[in-house]
Write a protein that holds these residues in place. Sequence first.
Motif, PDB file in Angstrom:
ATOM      1  N   LEU A 213       0.812  -1.216   0.000  1.00  0.00           N
ATOM      2  CA  LEU A 213       0.000   0.000   0.000  1.00  0.00           C
ATOM      3  C   LEU A 213       0.849   1.271   0.000  1.00  0.00           C
ATOM      4  CD1 LEU A 213      -2.714  -1.000   2.626  1.00  0.00           C
ATOM      5  CD2 LEU A 213      -3.145  -0.506   0.213  1.00  0.00           C
ATOM      6  N   PHE A 214       2.091   1.152   0.381  1.00  0.00           N
ATOM      7  CA  PHE A 214       2.907   2.340   0.628  1.00  0.00           C
ATOM      8  C   PHE A 214       3.908   2.645  -0.486  1.00  0.00           C
ATOM      9  CE2 PHE A 214       1.542   0.420   4.581  1.00  0.00           C
ATOM     10  CZ  PHE A 214       0.961   1.490   5.253  1.00  0.00           C
ATOM     11  N   GLY A 215       3.951   1.816  -1.532  1.00  0.00           N
ATOM     12  CA  GLY A 215       4.864   2.068  -2.650  1.00  0.00           C
ATOM     13  C   GLY A 215       6.314   1.780  -2.336  1.00  0.00           C
ATOM     14  N   THR A 216       6.554   1.020  -1.282  1.00  0.00           N
ATOM     15  CA  THR A 216       7.917   0.705  -0.856  1.00  0.00           C
ATOM     16  C   THR A 216       8.281  -0.753  -1.108  1.00  0.00           C
ATOM     17  OG1 THR A 216       7.089   0.151   1.341  1.00  0.00           O
ATOM     18  CG2 THR A 216       7.847   2.410   0.989  1.00  0.00           C
ATOM     19  N   THR A 217       7.313  -1.523  -1.589  1.00  0.00           N
ATOM     20  CA  THR A 217       7.441  -2.986  -1.596  1.00  0.00           C
ATOM     21  C   THR A 217       7.137  -3.556  -2.965  1.00  0.00           C
ATOM     22  OG1 THR A 217       6.772  -2.981   0.724  1.00  0.00           O
ATOM     23  CG2 THR A 217       6.655  -5.084  -0.446  1.00  0.00           C
ATOM     24  N   PHE A 218       7.859  -4.614  -3.326  1.00  0.00           N
ATOM     25  CA  PHE A 218       7.607  -5.297  -4.594  1.00  0.00           C
ATOM     26  C   PHE A 218       7.948  -6.767  -4.430  1.00  0.00           C
ATOM     27  CE2 PHE A 218      11.671  -3.059  -4.555  1.00  0.00           C
ATOM     28  CZ  PHE A 218      12.591  -4.075  -4.766  1.00  0.00           C
ATOM     29  N   ASP A 219       7.363  -7.588  -5.292  1.00  0.00           N
ATOM     30  CA  ASP A 219       7.625  -9.021  -5.310  1.00  0.00           C
ATOM     31  C   ASP A 219       8.388  -9.381  -6.584  1.00  0.00           C
ATOM     32  OD1 ASP A 219       6.185  -9.154  -2.984  1.00  0.00           O
ATOM     33  OD2 ASP A 219       4.356  -9.931  -3.914  1.00  0.00           O
ATOM     34  N   ILE A 220       9.404 -10.232  -6.447  1.00  0.00           N
ATOM     35  CA  ILE A 220      10.176 -10.716  -7.587  1.00  0.00           C
ATOM     36  C   ILE A 220      10.013 -12.227  -7.684  1.00  0.00           C
ATOM     37  CG2 ILE A 220      12.483 -10.990  -8.575  1.00  0.00           C
ATOM     38  CD1 ILE A 220      13.313  -8.418  -7.231  1.00  0.00           C
ATOM     39  N   CYS A 221       9.611 -12.717  -8.842  1.00  0.00           N
ATOM     40  CA  CYS A 221       9.429 -14.158  -9.044  1.00  0.00           C
ATOM     41  C   CYS A 221      10.771 -14.875  -8.950  1.00  0.00           C
ATOM     42  CB  CYS A 221       8.824 -14.442 -10.417  1.00  0.00           C
ATOM     43  SG  CYS A 221       7.183 -13.739 -10.665  1.00  0.00           S
ATOM     44  N   TYR A 222      10.760 -16.058  -8.358  1.00  0.00           N
ATOM     45  CA  TYR A 222      11.983 -16.867  -8.347  1.00  0.00           C
ATOM     46  C   TYR A 222      11.840 -18.137  -9.182  1.00  0.00           C
ATOM     47  CZ  TYR A 222       9.683 -19.362  -4.417  1.00  0.00           C
ATOM     48  OH  TYR A 222       8.809 -20.050  -3.619  1.00  0.00           O
ATOM     49  N   ASN A 223      10.684 -18.342  -9.790  1.00  0.00           N
ATOM     50  CA  ASN A 223      10.489 -19.523 -10.639  1.00  0.00           C
ATOM     51  C   ASN A 223      10.201 -19.156 -12.094  1.00  0.00           C
ATOM     52  OD1 ASN A 223       7.971 -18.453 -10.228  1.00  0.00           O
ATOM     53  ND2 ASN A 223       7.142 -20.232  -9.144  1.00  0.00           N
ATOM     54  N   ARG A 224      10.210 -17.873 -12.400  1.00  0.00           N
ATOM     55  CA  ARG A 224      10.015 -17.412 -13.783  1.00  0.00           C
ATOM     56  C   ARG A 224      10.956 -16.251 -14.057  1.00  0.00           C
ATOM     57  NH1 ARG A 224       5.295 -14.896 -14.752  1.00  0.00           N
ATOM     58  NH2 ARG A 224       4.745 -14.661 -12.537  1.00  0.00           N
ATOM     59  N   PHE A 225      11.559 -16.273 -15.264  1.00  0.00           N
ATOM     60  CA  PHE A 225      12.467 -15.210 -15.667  1.00  0.00           C
ATOM     61  C   PHE A 225      12.235 -14.909 -17.144  1.00  0.00           C
ATOM     62  CE2 PHE A 225      14.322 -17.386 -12.094  1.00  0.00           C
ATOM     63  CZ  PHE A 225      14.851 -16.374 -11.307  1.00  0.00           C
ATOM     64  N   SER A 226      12.596 -13.714 -17.551  1.00  0.00           N
ATOM     65  CA  SER A 226      12.420 -13.307 -18.947  1.00  0.00           C
ATOM     66  C   SER A 226      13.762 -13.344 -19.666  1.00  0.00           C
ATOM     67  CB  SER A 226      11.837 -11.890 -19.014  1.00  0.00           C
ATOM     68  OG  SER A 226      11.718 -11.452 -20.355  1.00  0.00           O
ATOM     69  N   THR A 227      13.868 -14.199 -20.692  1.00  0.00           N
ATOM     70  CA  THR A 227      15.121 -14.335 -21.439  1.00  0.00           C
ATOM     71  C   THR A 227      15.374 -13.105 -22.296  1.00  0.00           C
ATOM     72  OG1 THR A 227      14.782 -16.722 -21.550  1.00  0.00           O
ATOM     73  CG2 THR A 227      16.396 -15.776 -23.055  1.00  0.00           C
ATOM     74  N   VAL A 228      16.591 -12.601 -22.246  1.00  0.00           N
ATOM     75  CA  VAL A 228      16.981 -11.471 -23.088  1.00  0.00           C
ATOM     76  C   VAL A 228      17.471 -12.026 -24.418  1.00  0.00           C
ATOM     77  CG1 VAL A 228      18.545  -9.513 -23.330  1.00  0.00           C
ATOM     78  CG2 VAL A 228      17.600 -10.088 -21.084  1.00  0.00           C
ATOM     79  N   SER A 229      16.784 -11.698 -25.486  1.00  0.00           N
ATOM     80  CA  SER A 229      17.105 -12.225 -26.814  1.00  0.00           C
ATOM     81  C   SER A 229      17.423 -11.080 -27.765  1.00  0.00           C
ATOM     82  CB  SER A 229      15.942 -13.061 -27.361  1.00  0.00           C
ATOM     83  OG  SER A 229      15.661 -14.144 -26.503  1.00  0.00           O
ATOM     84  N   PRO A 230      18.677 -10.705 -27.909  1.00  0.00           N
ATOM     85  CA  PRO A 230      19.043  -9.631 -28.828  1.00  0.00           C
ATOM     86  C   PRO A 230      18.689 -10.002 -30.266  1.00  0.00           C
ATOM     87  CG  PRO A 230      20.847 -10.148 -27.337  1.00  0.00           C
ATOM     88  CD  PRO A 230      19.839 -11.227 -27.183  1.00  0.00           C
ATOM     89  N   PRO A 231      18.182  -9.061 -31.056  1.00  0.00           N
ATOM     90  CA  PRO A 231      17.820  -9.369 -32.445  1.00  0.00           C
ATOM     91  C   PRO A 231      19.025  -9.755 -33.281  1.00  0.00           C
ATOM     92  CG  PRO A 231      17.764  -7.007 -32.042  1.00  0.00           C
ATOM     93  CD  PRO A 231      17.933  -7.654 -30.712  1.00  0.00           C
TER      94      PRO A 231
END
Length: 277
Positions: A213-231
Amino acid sequence: MRRLKKKIFLGLFGGTVLLLGVVRLAFPEVTGGEKTDETQPVEEPVLTRENSSTHTRKLQYSHESTGEIPSVVEQNNLSIDSDGPVKWHPVLSVPSYAACFPDVQDVQIVAAKKWGVSPVRDRKEAEQRRKELVYIGANPFYCIDKGMTHSIPYLVPRASHLLSTIGRNYMDSLYIKGIPLHQIIVSSVLRTQDDVARLQQRNGNATEQSCHLFGTTFDICYNRFSTVSPPGQPERRAVQSDTLKWVLSEVLRDIREKEMCYVKYEVKQGCFHITVR
């Protein structure tokens, strides 16, 4: 008389030659020679396997000032010398997720109230509070979960900086371990009071005093990630989620030990629950 003159001439000639020899030995620069110097020349620094790889990585990671993500090709450009390829840093993980990330709600809520904004009623009000909040929906070091429906991508500046630091350090850690680059996925950010009420209907763990509620907190997934794929680059090799999770845990442990944040390992939600401090 003639013999006497000849002896005098030979004596003067021999003396002159001897004198010139002495002068040449004492002052070699007179004859164009180089004077012997017993001082040792200063040796230029030589790049070794260790400092050459570090130097290369620093050059390649100049993207931090531009926000650009290094390509896969850069990952494979570590310096190689006669001793063979530079060794990658090992993936170690942490001894225990529960022990390393024990910061429960009661601990995090104190920091959230200290550094955060007052809770917002709904999304319309959140849009009007942009002077207090930073939009985090576009960043090269992390991505927002496309399925995020119960929060909006805003944080206070202090928390936004923390999230960027985690994402940047994570990519740097992947790089020096020889692992293809991935972005962390942020699954929950700022929640309005309406968001919390709707979330309570489907999630019994949701609380009215949520740190989100306070804009100080976030959740980061530990079982999903986004692969960086350069063109234009070759297809990426597959990386197990466990490996990526281990690297993330190392990064979060180091940042938490610097007292930059609180971290709770959420088993059922599949995320790290993080509050800036």
